[in-house]
Design a protein around this motif. Structure first.
Motif, PDB file in Angstrom:
ATOM      1  N   LYS A   1       5.890 -14.318   4.060  1.00 32.84           N
ATOM      2  CA  LYS A   1       6.731 -13.123   4.219  1.00 32.84           C
ATOM      3  C   LYS A   1       8.138 -13.511   3.758  1.00 32.84           C
ATOM      4  O   LYS A   1       8.545 -14.630   4.014  1.00 32.84           O
ATOM      5  N   PRO A   2       8.902 -12.702   3.075  1.00 36.35           N
ATOM      6  CA  PRO A   2       8.759 -11.267   2.842  1.00 36.35           C
ATOM      7  C   PRO A   2       7.832 -10.861   1.685  1.00 36.35           C
ATOM      8  O   PRO A   2       7.731  -9.682   1.392  1.00 36.35           O
TER       9      PRO A   2
ATOM     10  N   GLU B   1      12.496  -9.045  10.253  1.00 37.93           N
ATOM     11  CA  GLU B   1      12.979  -8.370   9.034  1.00 37.93           C
ATOM     12  C   GLU B   1      12.125  -8.752   7.832  1.00 37.93           C
ATOM     13  O   GLU B   1      11.742  -7.893   7.037  1.00 37.93           O
TER      14      GLU B   1
ATOM     15  N   GLN C   1       9.826  -6.206   5.401  1.00 37.67           N
ATOM     16  CA  GLN C   1       9.920  -6.228   3.930  1.00 37.67           C
ATOM     17  C   GLN C   1       8.543  -6.467   3.316  1.00 37.67           C
ATOM     18  O   GLN C   1       8.177  -5.861   2.316  1.00 37.67           O
ATOM     19  N   SER C   2       7.780  -7.353   3.953  1.00 37.19           N
ATOM     20  CA  SER C   2       6.434  -7.676   3.469  1.00 37.19           C
ATOM     21  C   SER C   2       5.520  -6.442   3.542  1.00 37.19           C
ATOM     22  O   SER C   2       4.807  -6.120   2.586  1.00 37.19           O
TER      23      SER C   2
ATOM     24  N   ASN D   1       6.445  -3.238   3.685  1.00 42.32           N
ATOM     25  CA  ASN D   1       6.917  -2.212   2.745  1.00 42.32           C
ATOM     26  C   ASN D   1       6.515  -2.545   1.311  1.00 42.32           C
ATOM     27  O   ASN D   1       6.057  -1.673   0.566  1.00 42.32           O
ATOM     28  N   ALA D   2       6.668  -3.819   0.956  1.00 42.87           N
ATOM     29  CA  ALA D   2       6.343  -4.223  -0.418  1.00 42.87           C
ATOM     30  C   ALA D   2       4.841  -4.129  -0.687  1.00 42.87           C
ATOM     31  O   ALA D   2       4.408  -3.982  -1.825  1.00 42.87           O
TER      32      ALA D   2
ATOM     33  N   LEU E   1      14.830  -1.295   7.922  1.00 45.08           N
ATOM     34  CA  LEU E   1      13.964  -1.003   6.772  1.00 45.08           C
ATOM     35  C   LEU E   1      12.595  -0.438   7.186  1.00 45.08           C
ATOM     36  O   LEU E   1      11.787  -0.076   6.339  1.00 45.08           O
TER      37      LEU E   1
END
Ligand code: BG6
Ligand code: MG
Length: 220
Positions: A146-147, A173, A177-178, A180-181, A197
């Motif tokens: 991660k991310p 956090e 991000q991980s 979402n990506a 996020l």
């Protein structure tokens, strides 16, 4: 349509994030690097070796240790961490998690674990919830931590689902991000600032509401 949930472990299902912090703090003291909770936020979700690298960089000691010495330091931290988690039991499930997972099962949701921790399977057993998981992503088999989205993409794939059919739950956090990506709907547990996020955020696990989350995910 949402058919599955992919969970982080430390700090979401149980409060082991605190034990990781205490174990790193103890190792830091031994090597003359003092870390606090603010710095620790950056370590959440990050693999054992990457965490050590970040701590050494923070203390300006990156160049001092050989690869072998770093492995020894990471092992030392893990031994301390394992001492701290020996007594974990079902009583250590964070409040509301048992009910939340029961709601997911009731709705026939598939469930995966996407934790960076190599101690994950043992902790699920100690918590008494290993049987609720359809699959566990092996963190040792990842190319990127991660991310990077790899761990959540694998979690969905191991469930036989696409990321769009899953919801990811995280407290870090880097973890949000991980998720979402990966193209997955993200649920963050933490402060509004640290979870800015996330598609949805709750300040603690008692606020995880399956129906409310599902409604928001389906509207996205
Ligand atoms: C993550 C934690 O879940 O797992 C990190 O948030 C930890 O703090 C990482 O470093 C790796 O865990 P372990 O148990 O393999 O050292
Ligand atoms: Mg976590």
């Amino acid at each position: 349509m949402i058919k599955g949930f992919v969970f982080d472990l430390d700090g979401v299902l149980t409060d082991t994030a605190e034990y990781h912090y205490l174990a790193w703090q103890e190792l830091g003291e031994k090597i003359g690097i003092s870390i606090d909770r603010v710095f620790n936020e950056q370590l959440k979700g990050i693999s054992r070796m990457d965490s050590l690298d970040r701590i050494l960089a923070y203390g300006n000691k990156s160049m001092i240790y050989s690869k072998e010495e770093k492995i020894r330091l990471a092992d030392e931290k893990n031994e301390e961490y394992k001492k701290l988690i020996t007594k974990i039991s079902s009583r250590d499930l964070l409040p509301g998690i048992k009910e939340f997972m029961a709601d997911l099962k009731q709705a026939d949701m598939k469930i995966a674990l996407a934790s960076a921790s190599k101690n994950g399977p043992d902790i699920l057993n100690q918590l008494g919830i290993a049987g609720l998981f359809d699959t566990i992503v092996d963190p040792a088999a990842l190319t990127h931590g991660k991310p990077d989205p790899e761990i959540f993409i694998k979690g969905a794939k191991q469930l036989g689902l696409s990321p769009k059919e899953c919801i990811g739950v995280e407290d870090a956090e880097a973890g949000i991000q991980s998720i979402n990506a990966a193209g997955m709907f993200s649920v963050g547990v933490g402060t509004q600032e640290s979870m800015k996020l996330a598609d949805v955020f709750v300040s603690n696990t008692t606020q995880l509401d399956f129906v409310a989350i599902l409604n928001k995910a389906q509207k996205k």
